[in-house]
Scaffold this active site. Structure first.
Site, PDB file in Angstrom:
ATOM      1  N   GLN A 262      13.205  24.360  77.696  1.00  0.00           N
ATOM      2  CA  GLN A 262      13.638  25.608  78.342  1.00  0.00           C
ATOM      3  C   GLN A 262      12.461  26.345  78.976  1.00  0.00           C
ATOM      4  O   GLN A 262      12.583  26.928  80.038  1.00  0.00           O
ATOM      5  CB  GLN A 262      14.351  26.517  77.342  1.00  0.00           C
ATOM      6  CG  GLN A 262      15.694  25.996  76.881  1.00  0.00           C
ATOM      7  CD  GLN A 262      16.600  25.610  78.039  1.00  0.00           C
ATOM      8  OE1 GLN A 262      16.896  24.440  78.253  1.00  0.00           O
ATOM      9  NE2 GLN A 262      17.042  26.587  78.804  1.00  0.00           N
ATOM     10  N   HIS A 265      11.589  25.713  82.690  1.00  0.00           N
ATOM     11  CA  HIS A 265      12.332  26.294  83.807  1.00  0.00           C
ATOM     12  C   HIS A 265      11.537  27.329  84.585  1.00  0.00           C
ATOM     13  O   HIS A 265      11.568  27.373  85.809  1.00  0.00           O
ATOM     14  CB  HIS A 265      13.611  26.974  83.286  1.00  0.00           C
ATOM     15  CG  HIS A 265      14.774  26.054  83.155  1.00  0.00           C
ATOM     16  ND1 HIS A 265      15.521  25.630  84.223  1.00  0.00           N
ATOM     17  CD2 HIS A 265      15.342  25.480  82.068  1.00  0.00           C
ATOM     18  CE1 HIS A 265      16.493  24.839  83.807  1.00  0.00           C
ATOM     19  NE2 HIS A 265      16.406  24.728  82.495  1.00  0.00           N
ATOM     20  N   GLU A 331      21.581  32.375  75.251  1.00  0.00           N
ATOM     21  CA  GLU A 331      22.267  31.560  76.251  1.00  0.00           C
ATOM     22  C   GLU A 331      22.573  30.180  75.658  1.00  0.00           C
ATOM     23  O   GLU A 331      23.701  29.692  75.719  1.00  0.00           O
ATOM     24  CB  GLU A 331      21.383  31.428  77.487  1.00  0.00           C
ATOM     25  CG  GLU A 331      21.964  30.541  78.570  1.00  0.00           C
ATOM     26  CD  GLU A 331      20.960  30.284  79.684  1.00  0.00           C
ATOM     27  OE1 GLU A 331      21.390  29.825  80.761  1.00  0.00           O
ATOM     28  OE2 GLU A 331      19.746  30.523  79.486  1.00  0.00           O
ATOM     29  N   HIS A 332      21.556  29.535  75.116  1.00  0.00           N
ATOM     30  CA  HIS A 332      21.702  28.246  74.433  1.00  0.00           C
ATOM     31  C   HIS A 332      21.269  28.426  72.979  1.00  0.00           C
ATOM     32  O   HIS A 332      20.153  28.889  72.731  1.00  0.00           O
ATOM     33  CB  HIS A 332      20.814  27.172  75.051  1.00  0.00           C
ATOM     34  CG  HIS A 332      20.919  27.051  76.533  1.00  0.00           C
ATOM     35  ND1 HIS A 332      20.073  27.729  77.406  1.00  0.00           N
ATOM     36  CD2 HIS A 332      21.769  26.333  77.306  1.00  0.00           C
ATOM     37  CE1 HIS A 332      20.393  27.412  78.649  1.00  0.00           C
ATOM     38  NE2 HIS A 332      21.412  26.578  78.631  1.00  0.00           N
ATOM     39  N   ASP A 365      22.925  20.621  79.908  1.00  0.00           N
ATOM     40  CA  ASP A 365      22.523  20.976  81.259  1.00  0.00           C
ATOM     41  C   ASP A 365      23.074  20.010  82.294  1.00  0.00           C
ATOM     42  O   ASP A 365      23.260  20.371  83.457  1.00  0.00           O
ATOM     43  CB  ASP A 365      20.989  20.991  81.361  1.00  0.00           C
ATOM     44  CG  ASP A 365      20.390  22.273  80.816  1.00  0.00           C
ATOM     45  OD1 ASP A 365      21.128  23.245  80.627  1.00  0.00           O
ATOM     46  OD2 ASP A 365      19.158  22.297  80.581  1.00  0.00           O
ATOM     47  N   HIS A 424      55.049  60.648  87.606  1.00  0.00           N
ATOM     48  CA  HIS A 424      55.363  59.389  86.943  1.00  0.00           C
ATOM     49  C   HIS A 424      56.739  59.467  86.271  1.00  0.00           C
ATOM     50  O   HIS A 424      57.540  58.524  86.354  1.00  0.00           O
ATOM     51  CB  HIS A 424      54.309  59.077  85.877  1.00  0.00           C
ATOM     52  CG  HIS A 424      53.000  58.603  86.419  1.00  0.00           C
ATOM     53  ND1 HIS A 424      52.253  59.328  87.306  1.00  0.00           N
ATOM     54  CD2 HIS A 424      52.306  57.446  86.183  1.00  0.00           C
ATOM     55  CE1 HIS A 424      51.145  58.655  87.602  1.00  0.00           C
ATOM     56  NE2 HIS A 424      51.155  57.513  86.931  1.00  0.00           N
TER      57      HIS A 424
END
Length: 434
Positions: A262, A265, A331-332, A365, A424
């Protein structure tokens, strides 16, 4: 008062920009609320009370309303209004339970002549963004296009940054995947300009879309925030992140490799190890040093792993590890522990959970079958990854006949009057006059 008339008889298309719409200037309001939000975040209760006095003309004795006051208000309800409230609760709960939990498409029968059904309707047109910066994420083409196609989206457009080395075209792998998936509306446009193109359209080039999805850098995220409301967006995704819950049974080489994967990235990527074992933590640190030394993007990885966003978190036991993981809402999230499946089943907050030693994030991924477009920065506590559901709108269809309406009319009118909305109530009352 006269309602305006718009003659569309000679127009074919472009209706969205021509239809009447009330003005709602959120940007102007942002300048007002930004200092208030910051002040409440900083000072808490004193700030809340100060703004209550300023805007509402009263400072509440207790910011959190005492339970006794809730009970007293319910006890003092007019019996007929209480009945109206209770029937509204019953019907909303019935529809939620029968149609919205298991997506049962059979209409819910609330009473004779009173039906509510559910329709899942795909978005008409989507703009899918595929990053092309430090890593040209061709896999994002798959993750965006496939669920949109399965959802039934009829019009799909893709934008990806032009690449100098490819003559101003997006990366060839991205173009190839577009062809394999049958998408032929592809734009060599990147960054915030791509999001603007999708949201507003460009005459003679690109029609506006209804929904923009796909990951991107901070400028893409900022552009998505700007156009949110004009179009739908999937999320405001930040830098990628991984958290690994591991105990003494974990393989330190596996853990180190996954943290590195990770960090590869982006220099801002986050890699967090949550472990019950100080010995494992030391072994993982040694493995990280060994593996990074022979990795292509070692400088980028070292920056990410050494940043404030990455850490080793020592915990007492697995119970605390799960609580910490839920608070982080990664996230993961990988689980590399004894009885990993049982630990994973306890997790509530994460974009995706990877169970056991042989379920690394890398497989998710690319080819696990799961989505890799996932919520970041703690959004896994309230948001989901990109799936077929992201491209489908749920539409309630309400079909009451005269008997069904008249059976509910008294309660609706009382409810409306209790909210000081007599118009209404009148819209119901007019239907039962001779």
């Amino acid at each position: 008062m006269v309602l305006q008339t718009l003659d569309f008889t000679g127009i074919d298309g472009g209706y969205r920009s021509r239809l009447p719409r009330g003005r709602f200037d959120v940007d102007a309001a942002l300048d007002v609320v930004r200092p208030i939000v910051a002040d409440v975040a900083h000072r808490g209760v004193p700030a809340i009370i100060e703004y209550s006095e300023r805007f509402d003309g009263v400072a509440p004795a207790a910011v959190r309303v005492p339970v006794a006051e809730l009970r007293r208000a319910a006890d003092e309800l007019d019996p007929e209004l209480l009945a109206a409230f209770s029937e509204s609760i019953r019907r909303r709960r019935q529809v939620a339970e029968e149609l919205e939990v298991d997506a049962d498409q059979a209409p819910a029968v609330l009473a004779d002549g009173a039906y509510v059904s559910l329709r899942n309707v795909p978005v008409d047109r989507v703009g899918l963004y595929v990053p092309g910066g430090l890593a040209p994420l061709a896999s994002s083409v798959i993750m965006n296009v496939v669920p949109a196609q399965v959802a039934g989206v009829e019009s799909i457009a893709i934008a990806s940054p032009p690449q100098r080395e490819f003559g101003g075209l997006p990366h060839p792998n991205i173009l190839a995947l577009c062809h394999l998936l049958g998408v032929d509306e592809v734009y060599a446009v990147g960054g915030s300009q791509a999001i603007a193109m999708f949201a507003y359209g460009v005459e003679g080039l690109c029609e506006p879309v209804s929904l923009v999805t796909g990951p991107g850098n901070i400028y893409v995220v900022a552009a998505k925030r700007l156009v949110r409301g004009i179009v739908g967006i999937d999320s405001e995704a930040g830098p990628t992140e991984i958290a690994i819950v591991a105990d003494e049974t974990a393989n330190p080489a596996f853990v180190a490799a996954d943290l590195i994967s990770q960090a590869e990235h982006d220099p801002l990527a986050a890699s967090v190890l949550i472990t019950t074992s100080a010995e494992l933590a030391a072994e993982v640190r040694a493995e990280v040093e060994r593996q990074v030394a022979s990795t292509l993007h070692s400088e980028r990885i070292r920056t990410a792993l050494g940043g404030e966003q990455s850490a080793v978190v020592l915990v007492r036991d697995i119970d605390q590890a799960v609580r910490v993981a839920d608070a982080y809402a990664a996230e993961h999230l990988e689980i590399q522990t004894a009885d990993a499946a049982a630990v994973a089943a306890r997790v509530r907050n994460a974009g995706a959970v990877f169970v056991g030693d042989y379920s690394p994030v890398s497989v998710g991924d690319y080819s696990a079958g799961s989505t890799h477009v996932l919520p970041t920065a703690g959004a896994g506590a309230h948001s989901s990854g990109l799936t077929v559901r992201s491209f489908v709108r749920t539409m309630h269809v309400i079909a009451y006949d005269e008997e069904g309406l008249l059976g509910l009319a008294d309660g609706v009118e009382r409810f409306a009057l209790a909210e000081n909305l007599p118009g209404h109530a009148a819209a119901v009352a007019v239907r039962r006059r001779p």
